[in-house]
Scaffold this motif. Structure first.
Motif, PDB file in Angstrom:
ATOM      1  N   ILE A  11       0.850  -1.191   0.000  1.00 30.26           N
ATOM      2  CA  ILE A  11       0.000   0.000   0.000  1.00 30.26           C
ATOM      3  C   ILE A  11       0.886   1.241   0.000  1.00 30.26           C
ATOM      4  CG2 ILE A  11      -1.783   1.257   1.284  1.00 30.26           C
ATOM      5  CD1 ILE A  11      -2.511  -1.567   2.527  1.00 30.26           C
ATOM      6  N   THR A  12       0.556   2.161  -0.901  1.00 30.59           N
ATOM      7  CA  THR A  12       1.336   3.389  -1.070  1.00 30.59           C
ATOM      8  C   THR A  12       0.404   4.594  -1.018  1.00 30.59           C
ATOM      9  OG1 THR A  12       2.877   2.203  -2.509  1.00 30.59           O
ATOM     10  CG2 THR A  12       2.933   4.595  -2.619  1.00 30.59           C
ATOM     11  N   TYR A  13       0.835   5.634  -0.323  1.00 29.21           N
ATOM     12  CA  TYR A  13       0.109   6.897  -0.309  1.00 29.21           C
ATOM     13  C   TYR A  13       0.851   7.852  -1.236  1.00 29.21           C
ATOM     14  CZ  TYR A  13      -2.532  10.910   1.405  1.00 29.21           C
ATOM     15  OH  TYR A  13      -3.370  12.004   1.493  1.00 29.21           O
ATOM     16  N   VAL A  14       0.136   8.392  -2.201  1.00 28.54           N
ATOM     17  CA  VAL A  14       0.742   9.239  -3.235  1.00 28.54           C
ATOM     18  C   VAL A  14       0.098  10.624  -3.222  1.00 28.54           C
ATOM     19  CG1 VAL A  14       1.053   9.536  -5.723  1.00 28.54           C
ATOM     20  CG2 VAL A  14       1.275   7.258  -4.706  1.00 28.54           C
ATOM     21  N   ILE A  15       0.943  11.634  -3.290  1.00 30.87           N
ATOM     22  CA  ILE A  15       0.455  13.012  -3.417  1.00 30.87           C
ATOM     23  C   ILE A  15       0.915  13.554  -4.764  1.00 30.87           C
ATOM     24  CG2 ILE A  15       0.592  15.364  -2.512  1.00 30.87           C
ATOM     25  CD1 ILE A  15       1.110  14.096   0.259  1.00 30.87           C
ATOM     26  N   TYR A  16      -0.049  14.082  -5.507  1.00 31.16           N
ATOM     27  CA  TYR A  16       0.250  14.744  -6.779  1.00 31.16           C
ATOM     28  C   TYR A  16      -0.681  15.926  -6.931  1.00 31.16           C
ATOM     29  CZ  TYR A  16       0.948  15.595 -11.748  1.00 31.16           C
ATOM     30  OH  TYR A  16       1.226  16.190 -12.954  1.00 31.16           O
ATOM     31  N   LYS A  17      -0.109  17.100  -7.176  1.00 33.22           N
ATOM     32  CA  LYS A  17      -0.863  18.355  -7.294  1.00 33.22           C
ATOM     33  C   LYS A  17      -1.786  18.553  -6.078  1.00 33.22           C
ATOM     34  CE  LYS A  17      -0.439  19.105 -12.163  1.00 33.22           C
ATOM     35  NZ  LYS A  17       0.634  20.039 -12.273  1.00 33.22           N
ATOM     36  N   LYS A  58       7.145   0.225 -18.438  1.00 32.78           N
ATOM     37  CA  LYS A  58       7.840   0.152 -19.731  1.00 32.78           C
ATOM     38  C   LYS A  58       7.993   1.572 -20.259  1.00 32.78           C
ATOM     39  CE  LYS A  58       8.331  -4.230 -20.498  1.00 32.78           C
ATOM     40  NZ  LYS A  58       8.051  -5.384 -21.041  1.00 32.78           N
ATOM     41  N   ASP A  59       9.122   1.901 -20.766  1.00 32.39           N
ATOM     42  CA  ASP A  59       9.484   3.218 -21.297  1.00 32.39           C
ATOM     43  C   ASP A  59       9.335   4.348 -20.269  1.00 32.39           C
ATOM     44  OD1 ASP A  59       6.598   3.117 -21.696  1.00 32.39           O
ATOM     45  OD2 ASP A  59       6.774   4.750 -23.113  1.00 32.39           O
ATOM     46  N   LEU A  60       9.222   3.993 -19.006  1.00 30.44           N
ATOM     47  CA  LEU A  60       9.175   4.968 -17.903  1.00 30.44           C
ATOM     48  C   LEU A  60      10.161   4.530 -16.824  1.00 30.44           C
ATOM     49  CD1 LEU A  60       5.356   5.647 -17.235  1.00 30.44           C
ATOM     50  CD2 LEU A  60       7.009   7.171 -18.294  1.00 30.44           C
ATOM     51  N   LEU A  61      11.418   4.366 -17.193  1.00 32.84           N
ATOM     52  CA  LEU A  61      12.378   3.856 -16.217  1.00 32.84           C
ATOM     53  C   LEU A  61      12.643   4.839 -15.092  1.00 32.84           C
ATOM     54  CD1 LEU A  61      14.941   1.887 -18.400  1.00 32.84           C
ATOM     55  CD2 LEU A  61      13.008   1.039 -17.061  1.00 32.84           C
ATOM     56  N   CYS A  62      12.492   6.117 -15.366  1.00 35.25           N
ATOM     57  CA  CYS A  62      12.647   7.124 -14.320  1.00 35.25           C
ATOM     58  C   CYS A  62      11.407   8.003 -14.304  1.00 35.25           C
ATOM     59  CB  CYS A  62      13.906   7.957 -14.551  1.00 35.25           C
ATOM     60  SG  CYS A  62      14.265   9.056 -13.165  1.00 35.25           S
ATOM     61  N   ILE A  63      10.718   8.012 -13.176  1.00 33.38           N
ATOM     62  CA  ILE A  63       9.509   8.833 -13.042  1.00 33.38           C
ATOM     63  C   ILE A  63       9.941  10.240 -12.656  1.00 33.38           C
ATOM     64  CG2 ILE A  63       7.283   9.089 -11.895  1.00 33.38           C
ATOM     65  CD1 ILE A  63       7.282   6.393 -13.080  1.00 33.38           C
ATOM     66  N   GLU A  64       9.658  11.188 -13.560  1.00 32.01           N
ATOM     67  CA  GLU A  64      10.024  12.579 -13.321  1.00 32.01           C
ATOM     68  C   GLU A  64       8.833  13.474 -13.649  1.00 32.01           C
ATOM     69  OE1 GLU A  64      14.493  13.175 -14.086  1.00 32.01           O
ATOM     70  OE2 GLU A  64      13.787  11.954 -15.764  1.00 32.01           O
ATOM     71  N   GLU A  65       9.021  14.763 -13.455  1.00 30.27           N
ATOM     72  CA  GLU A  65       7.931  15.718 -13.667  1.00 30.27           C
ATOM     73  C   GLU A  65       7.251  15.568 -15.023  1.00 30.27           C
ATOM     74  OE1 GLU A  65       8.722  19.874 -12.554  1.00 30.27           O
ATOM     75  OE2 GLU A  65      10.407  19.081 -11.386  1.00 30.27           O
ATOM     76  N   ASN A  66       8.041  15.284 -16.054  1.00 28.25           N
ATOM     77  CA  ASN A  66       7.477  15.241 -17.399  1.00 28.25           C
ATOM     78  C   ASN A  66       6.684  13.967 -17.699  1.00 28.25           C
ATOM     79  OD1 ASN A  66       9.767  13.620 -17.409  1.00 28.25           O
ATOM     80  ND2 ASN A  66      10.255  14.087 -19.531  1.00 28.25           N
ATOM     81  N   ASN A  67       6.765  12.947 -16.828  1.00 23.17           N
ATOM     82  CA  ASN A  67       6.021  11.718 -17.109  1.00 23.17           C
ATOM     83  C   ASN A  67       5.224  11.167 -15.928  1.00 23.17           C
ATOM     84  OD1 ASN A  67       8.015  10.545 -15.533  1.00 23.17           O
ATOM     85  ND2 ASN A  67       9.072   9.583 -17.244  1.00 23.17           N
ATOM     86  N   VAL A  68       5.201  11.886 -14.818  1.00 23.17           N
ATOM     87  CA  VAL A  68       4.475  11.395 -13.643  1.00 23.17           C
ATOM     88  C   VAL A  68       2.983  11.208 -13.937  1.00 23.17           C
ATOM     89  CG1 VAL A  68       4.124  13.674 -12.580  1.00 23.17           C
ATOM     90  CG2 VAL A  68       4.120  11.639 -11.172  1.00 23.17           C
TER      91      VAL A  68
END
Length: 151
Positions: A11-17, A58-68
Motif C-alpha cells: 500500500i502506497t500513499y501518493v500526493i500529486y498536485k 515500460k518506457d518509464l524507467l525514471c519517473i520525473e515531472e514530465n512523465n508522472v
C-alpha cells in the motif's frame, strides 16, 4: 471487495498536485528510478531484462515531472479508497503488513519508506529527490488514516 497479495503488492500513499490517494500495487513499480536499480544489478553481475519490467513502467524507467501523469494514469486501476482500505485492515487487524509501506509526494519530490524487506526504495529515487527510511504515519491526513478508529 479489494484484496492484496502481500508477497507481490503493498500500500502506497501518493500526493500529486496537492491530492493524496491510496494505491495497492505491485512492489516493483515503485522504484522511481528503475535505471539506478538496473545499474546496481549490473555491478554485481546480474541483469534486469527490460522485457521483464512491469508494463506500467515500460518506457518509464525514471519517473520525473514530465512523465508522472502518464505513470499515475497507468496505475489508476490500483487506486483504492480509504473506506476499502479500512475494511481490509479491519479484517486483518493483527497484521502490520496492511499498513502503508511507501509515502510518495511528487509535488515535494519526497519518498518515505516503512517497507521492512531488503528492497530499499529510498535508494532508487530520481536526482533531486529526498528519500528516507522512516515512519510517515503521522503525516497522513487524519481522514485518510484507515488503520485508526475514527471518532
Amino acid at each position: 471487495m479489494i484484496g492484496i497479495d502481500l508477497n507481490e503488492q503493498f500500500i502506497t500513499y501518493v500526493i500529486y498536485k496537492g491530492c493524496g490517494k491510496w494505491y495497492i500495487s505491485d512492489k516493483e513499480i515503485w522504484y522511481l528510478d528503475y535505471q539506478k536499480r538496473i545499474e546496481e544489478y549490473r555491478k554485481i553481475g546480474r541483469e534486469i531484462k527490460e522485457e521483464y519490467i512491469d508494463e506500467k513502467r515500460k518506457d518509464l524507467l525514471c519517473i520525473e515531472e514530465n512523465n508522472v501523469l502518464l505513470f499515475l494514469k497507468r496505475i489508476e486501476e490500483d487506486e483504492c479508497s480509504t473506506g476499502d482500505l479500512k475494511n481490509l485492515f479491519l479484517q486483518n487487524q493483527e497484521e502490520d503488513d496492511y499498513r502503508p509501506s511507501l509515502y510518495v509526494d511528487f509535488d515535494k519530490k519526497l519518498l518515505y519508506s516503512m517497507y521492512i524487506e531488503p528492497a530499499s526504495y529510498e535508494d532508487y529515487v530520481p536526482v533531486g529527490w529526498n528519500a528516507k527510511y522512516k515512519s510517515f504515519l503521522d503525516i497522513i491526513p487524519a481522514e485518510k488514516r484507515y488503520w485508526e478508529k475514527q471518532n
